[in-house]
Write a protein that holds these residues in place. Structure first.
Motif, mmCIF file in Angstrom:
data_model
loop_
_atom_site.group_PDB
_atom_site.id
_atom_site.type_symbol
_atom_site.label_atom_id
_atom_site.label_comp_id
_atom_site.label_asym_id
_atom_site.label_seq_id
_atom_site.Cartn_x
_atom_site.Cartn_y
_atom_site.Cartn_z
ATOM 1 N N MET A 248 13.461 -4.838 4.982
ATOM 2 C CA MET A 248 12.399 -4.011 5.546
ATOM 3 C C MET A 248 11.160 -4.053 4.658
ATOM 4 N N ALA A 249 11.383 -4.037 3.327
ATOM 5 C CA ALA A 249 10.245 -4.154 2.412
ATOM 6 C C ALA A 249 9.562 -5.501 2.590
ATOM 7 N N ASN A 250 10.359 -6.549 2.818
ATOM 8 C CA ASN A 250 9.770 -7.865 3.042
ATOM 9 C C ASN A 250 8.993 -7.919 4.351
ATOM 10 N N GLY A 285 -6.379 -4.107 -3.405
ATOM 11 C CA GLY A 285 -5.879 -2.911 -2.731
ATOM 12 C C GLY A 285 -4.682 -3.216 -1.839
ATOM 13 N N CYS A 286 -4.768 -4.298 -1.055
ATOM 14 C CA CYS A 286 -3.662 -4.659 -0.155
ATOM 15 C C CYS A 286 -2.381 -4.920 -0.944
ATOM 16 N N ILE A 287 -2.487 -5.695 -2.011
ATOM 17 C CA ILE A 287 -1.281 -6.057 -2.754
ATOM 18 C C ILE A 287 -0.690 -4.846 -3.468
ATOM 19 N N VAL A 288 -1.529 -3.992 -4.019
ATOM 20 C CA VAL A 288 -1.010 -2.794 -4.693
ATOM 21 C C VAL A 288 -0.315 -1.861 -3.695
ATOM 22 N N TYR A 294 6.956 -1.311 -1.227
ATOM 23 C CA TYR A 294 8.170 -2.060 -1.578
ATOM 24 C C TYR A 294 9.031 -1.239 -2.544
ATOM 25 N N ILE A 295 8.398 -0.688 -3.571
ATOM 26 C CA ILE A 295 9.133 0.105 -4.564
ATOM 27 C C ILE A 295 9.654 1.393 -3.934
ATOM 28 N N LEU A 299 13.514 2.670 -3.749
ATOM 29 C CA LEU A 299 13.913 3.984 -4.269
ATOM 30 C C LEU A 299 14.679 4.771 -3.202
ATOM 31 N N ALA A 300 14.202 4.698 -1.957
ATOM 32 C CA ALA A 300 14.900 5.394 -0.868
ATOM 33 C C ALA A 300 16.304 4.828 -0.672
ATOM 34 N N VAL A 301 16.462 3.518 -0.834
ATOM 35 C CA VAL A 301 17.787 2.900 -0.716
ATOM 36 C C VAL A 301 18.717 3.415 -1.809
ATOM 37 N N ASP A 302 18.212 3.509 -3.036
ATOM 38 C CA ASP A 302 19.033 4.015 -4.141
ATOM 39 C C ASP A 302 19.474 5.451 -3.887
ATOM 40 N N VAL A 303 18.556 6.264 -3.363
ATOM 41 C CA VAL A 303 18.896 7.659 -3.070
ATOM 42 C C VAL A 303 19.933 7.732 -1.958
#
Length: 315
Positions: A248-250, A285-288, A294-295, A299-303
């Motif tokens: 999903m991040a990809n 701005g787009c990449i940040v 992505y991060i 983090l949501a996956v870890d939780v």
């Protein structure tokens, strides 16, 4: 859990700082700049110098980066050189389209990938397993741009069921219109990723089906549907969730080619336009923003892990 989330958020600070420095360095390492294209071919050296000074591009790179970083910490990512509008405003206009596409593509990949994996894992080595494994390999091997063009030829040109060029229609305003416009890009991304998910989940399911607790459950006479649906699938989903989160991040950051094929107005297409015009603030701005999303998804996956497997220690 709260301490774990806070620690992960603090870890984001050096990651984002290093990423922004790397992006800034790469942008300025690329030959050419935005002023030449902006001023036009007939611009005089004086006009180019004036435009360069107007956007502060005549100052040392480190000074420009320090100023950008200070403003970014206050929520100001600068002004787009080409668009002449705040960078966050331009990204905010495109981000909902990309999020809608990412959700739709994730649903497509799950709807295809999970049944394929379960059907293959329940009869490993059978003709059905070989057919579905072959399909998974084919889905992985087909380039997304080729699949996108093929879907356009079939569903837009021949059948005329769906538009070849997709536009963003908010789902909550017009569900039918949104589905029609997002269908082909979502299928393009979802079919490719479903091959990855199916292969990964199949391997995990086959491993779980050989575990001792499955033999014990079968010896007690539990129905196969209950064994697979309640016990095996739950254990196999733990590593599977990691893959889904990464996929999903990809979708958010890596759907650049698909958005370009379908002229879909997402953040990936905005990034391509920014790169082609050397719009430095917009590229940064787009990449940040993509990196932050992505991060955040990871983090949501870890939780989410904690709710599925309470044995995981987050101290």
């Amino acid at each position: 859990m709260i301490g774990f989330v806070l620690r992960r958020l603090l870890q984001l600070v050096p990651v984002l700082l290093l990423a922004s420095m790397g992006i800034w360095a790469m942008i300025y390492a690329v030959p050419g700049g935005p002023i030449g294209a902006l001023a036009g071919e007939n611009a005089s050296p004086e006009q180019i110098a004036a435009a360069t000074a107007q956007f502060g591009l005549d100052r040392p790179v480190l000074v420009q980066y320090a100023e950008w970083l200070w403003n970014a910490l206050r929520g100001d990512f600068g002004i787009s050189i080409r668009g002449r509008a705040p960078v966050l405003e331009l990204i905010g206009q495109r981000l909902p389209a990309t999020l809608q596409l990412a959700v739709a593509a994730t649903i497509v990949s799950l709807v295809i990938g999970i049944p394929v994996a379960i059907a293959s894992a329940l009869r490993p080595g059978s003709w059905l397993d070989r057919v579905l494994s072959g399909w998974s390999a084919m889905a992985l091997g087909v380039p997304t741009f080729w699949l996108g063009i093929l879907l356009i030829l079939v569903f837009a040109v021949e059948l005329r069921w769906l538009p070849s060029a997709s536009t963003y229609v908010p789902f909550w305003e017009n569900p039918i219109g949104a589905l029609r416009n997002v269908a082909l890009p979502a299928l393009t991304l979802g079919i490719y990723v479903s091959g990855i998910l199916a292969r990964f989940l199949r391997a995990s399911l086959v491993s779980e089906l050989r575990a001792d607790y499955v033999r014990t459950a079968r010896s007690k006479g539990l129905p196969e549907r209950q064994i697979v649906g309640v016990h095996v699938l739950r254990n196999a989903l733990l590593p599977f969730i990691t893959i889904v989160g990464l996929m999903m991040a990809n979708f958010i950051g890596g759907a650049v080619v698909t958005e370009a094929v379908f002229t879909y107005p997402g953040i990936g297409r905005l990034l391509i336009q920014a790169i082609s015009t050397r719009d430095y603030p917009l590229i940064q701005g787009c990449i940040v923003v993509i990196l932050m999303l992505y991060i955040a998804i990871n983090l949501a996956v870890d939780v989410l892990y904690a709710y599925i497997d309470p044995r995981i220690d987050y101290r």
